[in-house]
Write an enzyme that holds these catalytic residues in place. Structure first.
Site, PDB file in Angstrom:
ATOM      1  N   GLY A 156      50.997  75.654  53.900  1.00  0.00           N
ATOM      2  CA  GLY A 156      49.552  75.912  54.013  1.00  0.00           C
ATOM      3  C   GLY A 156      49.022  76.324  52.650  1.00  0.00           C
ATOM      4  O   GLY A 156      49.579  75.958  51.610  1.00  0.00           O
ATOM      5  N   ARG A 157      47.948  77.105  52.677  1.00  0.00           N
ATOM      6  CA  ARG A 157      47.296  77.473  51.405  1.00  0.00           C
ATOM      7  C   ARG A 157      48.249  78.159  50.445  1.00  0.00           C
ATOM      8  O   ARG A 157      48.327  77.802  49.264  1.00  0.00           O
ATOM      9  CB  ARG A 157      46.146  78.442  51.673  1.00  0.00           C
ATOM     10  CG  ARG A 157      44.983  77.855  52.389  1.00  0.00           C
ATOM     11  CD  ARG A 157      43.893  78.918  52.523  1.00  0.00           C
ATOM     12  NE  ARG A 157      43.118  78.691  53.703  1.00  0.00           N
ATOM     13  CZ  ARG A 157      43.434  79.124  54.907  1.00  0.00           C
ATOM     14  NH1 ARG A 157      44.493  79.868  55.094  1.00  0.00           N
ATOM     15  NH2 ARG A 157      42.686  78.843  55.945  1.00  0.00           N
ATOM     16  N   ILE A 158      48.987  79.164  50.935  1.00  0.00           N
ATOM     17  CA  ILE A 158      49.814  79.956  50.009  1.00  0.00           C
ATOM     18  C   ILE A 158      51.026  79.139  49.557  1.00  0.00           C
ATOM     19  O   ILE A 158      51.380  79.138  48.371  1.00  0.00           O
ATOM     20  CB  ILE A 158      50.216  81.302  50.652  1.00  0.00           C
ATOM     21  CG1 ILE A 158      48.952  82.126  50.969  1.00  0.00           C
ATOM     22  CG2 ILE A 158      51.138  82.091  49.720  1.00  0.00           C
ATOM     23  CD1 ILE A 158      49.195  83.392  51.771  1.00  0.00           C
ATOM     24  N   THR A 250      57.455  86.410  51.532  1.00  0.00           N
ATOM     25  CA  THR A 250      56.163  87.107  51.410  1.00  0.00           C
ATOM     26  C   THR A 250      55.299  86.797  52.638  1.00  0.00           C
ATOM     27  O   THR A 250      54.085  86.980  52.592  1.00  0.00           O
ATOM     28  CB  THR A 250      55.408  86.660  50.131  1.00  0.00           C
ATOM     29  OG1 THR A 250      55.295  85.243  50.139  1.00  0.00           O
ATOM     30  CG2 THR A 250      56.096  87.129  48.869  1.00  0.00           C
ATOM     31  N   ARG A 252      56.033  87.090  56.796  1.00  0.00           N
ATOM     32  CA  ARG A 252      56.149  88.221  57.708  1.00  0.00           C
ATOM     33  C   ARG A 252      57.638  88.519  57.873  1.00  0.00           C
ATOM     34  O   ARG A 252      58.458  87.594  57.948  1.00  0.00           O
ATOM     35  CB  ARG A 252      55.545  87.907  59.073  1.00  0.00           C
ATOM     36  CG  ARG A 252      54.017  87.966  59.117  1.00  0.00           C
ATOM     37  CD  ARG A 252      53.497  89.388  58.954  1.00  0.00           C
ATOM     38  NE  ARG A 252      52.047  89.478  59.029  1.00  0.00           N
ATOM     39  CZ  ARG A 252      51.226  89.487  57.976  1.00  0.00           C
ATOM     40  NH1 ARG A 252      51.717  89.395  56.741  1.00  0.00           N
ATOM     41  NH2 ARG A 252      49.925  89.613  58.136  1.00  0.00           N
ATOM     42  N   GLU A 281      58.931  97.218  59.516  1.00  0.00           N
ATOM     43  CA  GLU A 281      58.093  97.539  58.376  1.00  0.00           C
ATOM     44  C   GLU A 281      57.308  98.803  58.698  1.00  0.00           C
ATOM     45  O   GLU A 281      56.674  98.839  59.756  1.00  0.00           O
ATOM     46  CB  GLU A 281      57.133  96.376  58.134  1.00  0.00           C
ATOM     47  CG  GLU A 281      56.692  96.268  56.713  1.00  0.00           C
ATOM     48  CD  GLU A 281      55.975  94.951  56.428  1.00  0.00           C
ATOM     49  OE1 GLU A 281      54.744  95.004  56.348  1.00  0.00           O
ATOM     50  OE2 GLU A 281      56.643  93.899  56.305  1.00  0.00           O
ATOM     51  N   HIS A 300      55.327  95.281  50.939  1.00  0.00           N
ATOM     52  CA  HIS A 300      54.231  94.429  51.433  1.00  0.00           C
ATOM     53  C   HIS A 300      53.034  94.481  50.467  1.00  0.00           C
ATOM     54  O   HIS A 300      51.943  94.972  50.832  1.00  0.00           O
ATOM     55  CB  HIS A 300      53.818  94.824  52.853  1.00  0.00           C
ATOM     56  CG  HIS A 300      53.134  93.712  53.598  1.00  0.00           C
ATOM     57  ND1 HIS A 300      53.259  93.515  54.945  1.00  0.00           N
ATOM     58  CD2 HIS A 300      52.303  92.714  53.164  1.00  0.00           C
ATOM     59  CE1 HIS A 300      52.536  92.465  55.310  1.00  0.00           C
ATOM     60  NE2 HIS A 300      51.945  91.961  54.237  1.00  0.00           N
TER      61      HIS A 300
HETATM   62  C1  DGY Z   1      47.801  89.452  55.112  1.00  0.00           C
HETATM   63  O1  DGY Z   1      46.605  89.561  54.819  1.00  0.00           O
HETATM   64  O2  DGY Z   1      48.171  89.054  56.217  1.00  0.00           O
HETATM   65  C2  DGY Z   1      48.789  89.808  54.078  1.00  0.00           C
HETATM   66  O3  DGY Z   1      50.058  89.960  54.596  1.00  0.00           O
HETATM   67  C3  DGY Z   1      48.367  91.041  53.310  1.00  0.00           C
HETATM   68  O4  DGY Z   1      49.101  91.102  52.128  1.00  0.00           O
END
Ligand code: DGY
Length: 340
Positions: A156-158, A250, A252, A281, A300
């Site tokens: 996706g975007r990230i 990065t 979940r 977490e 996080h």
């Molecule tokens: C989100 O916005 O879901 C990210 O995990 C925050 O860093």
């Protein structure tokens, strides 16, 4: 006419606070710790809107007691902490913050990749502990990033923003589409991202998960947490990875099975892990993962730049104000509430 009431689970930056309080009477959890469930249940019954964070469980109890809720707005792009089906059944639109944290989170994913590959944190600790007394040809040897293969799980975007960074290092990128996304939506998102931001990165190679795990030197996770991605990376998946491979998360924490990861790192069947997110977490200081030299954990911080966090708060407030007015949320998780 009296202003609608909004429960806010953390203090907001001044701009977002001023915008929200111009439209609503705000009841705010003032502590720096996550809101307690008890406090939320005590205040939510009168609320027209709920502004929450990813640390708040917006579950059946909260939604049942919050019988007046007309809008929920989370200051996050992830929304696995909210019972979305129940909100939809109640016709409550849920706002989120897509897009604005993409580049910041991709920066962090790449920072973790670089740090783990080149043993930056170990090196800094080594100096701080006074161990740097001579230069050694075999001191803290790491892995090359330039020209290596990067598996991106979730495109996706990230994931795409990480791919653009990888291109600067001439990495060979293997992309795995997120499980659960329909094909047309996936392709549309790839094309749109490509054109929207004017970038000209070359297409990556799309592969299945197992191929990416088997062939990559680095594997970076960018899928949302859903029933289909919970423990997506477990013992069988970790076994497929190269012995030298580094896993970066990065997304979940629950996308990775922590017991299986501990085992793989401890047995050195993979090279290392760099985690911005964990299950649970926060990760307790006594957690076994923190005993391992080849595991780097940070708290996080994916979207944690001053500018991005402030934009996220602004966007979450925009969603909230739209919801209070009865307008369509600019960024809505469940737009189907508008068609019923
Ligand atoms: C989100 O916005 O879901 C990210 O995990 C925050 O860093």
């Amino acid at each position: 006419m009296s202003l609608p009431m909004v429960v806010v689970t953390r203090r907001l930056p001044p701009k977002a606070w001023n915008a929200l309080t111009a439209h609503a009477r705000v009841v705010c959890w003032e502590s720096d710790c996550p809101v307690t469930h008890e406090w939320l249940l005590e205040h939510i019954s009168e609320a027209d809107g709920l502004y929450c964070l990813l640390t708040d469980q917006i579950d059946q109890d909260v939604l049942r007691v919050g019988a007046r809720l007309r809008v929920v707005s989370t200051m996050s792009v992830g929304y696995d902490h909210i019972d979305i089906p129940l909100c939809t059944a109640r016709s409550i639109p849920v706002g989120y913050t897509p897009g604005i944290l993409t580049e910041t989170t991709a920066d962090l994913a790449f920072a973790l990749l670089l740090a783990a590959a080149r043993r930056i944190v170990e090196g800094a600790d080594y100096v701080r502990q006074g161990q740097w007394v001579e230069w050694k040809p075999d001191l803290l040897l790491g892995q090359d990033i330039y020209g290596a293969t990067l598996g991106i799980v979730g495109f996706g975007r990230i994931g795409q923003a990480v791919a653009r960074r990888a291109q600067g290092f001439q990495m060979n990128v293997l992309a795995v589409r997120s499980p659960g996304q329909d094909r047309e939506a996936r392709e549309r998102s790839v094309v749109n991202e490509n054109h929207d931001d004017g970038s000209n990165w070359s297409p990556v190679t799309f592969v299945d998960l197992h191929t990416a795990l088997r062939e990559s030197d680095f594997v970076s996770l960018h899928v949302p947490l859903t029933v289909r991605t919970q423990h997506l990376i477990g013992d069988p998946e970790l076994r497929i990875m190269k012995r030298s491979s580094i896993l970066i998360n990065t997304a979940r924490g629950a996308v990775v099975d922590p017991a299986a990861l501990y085992h793989a790192l401890q047995q050195k069947t993979i090279g290392g892990a760099a985690l911005d997110v964990t299950e649970p977490e926060p990760l307790p200081a006594s957690h076994p993962l923190l005993t391992l030299q080849n595991c780097l954990v940070i708290p996080h911080l994916g979207s944690a730049s001053t500018a991005t966090r402030s934009r996220m708060a602004d966007m979450a407030v925009e969603n909230m104000i739209a919801g209070l007015r009865g307008d369509r949320l600019p960024h809505c998780v469940n737009p189907e509430v508008y068609s019923s």
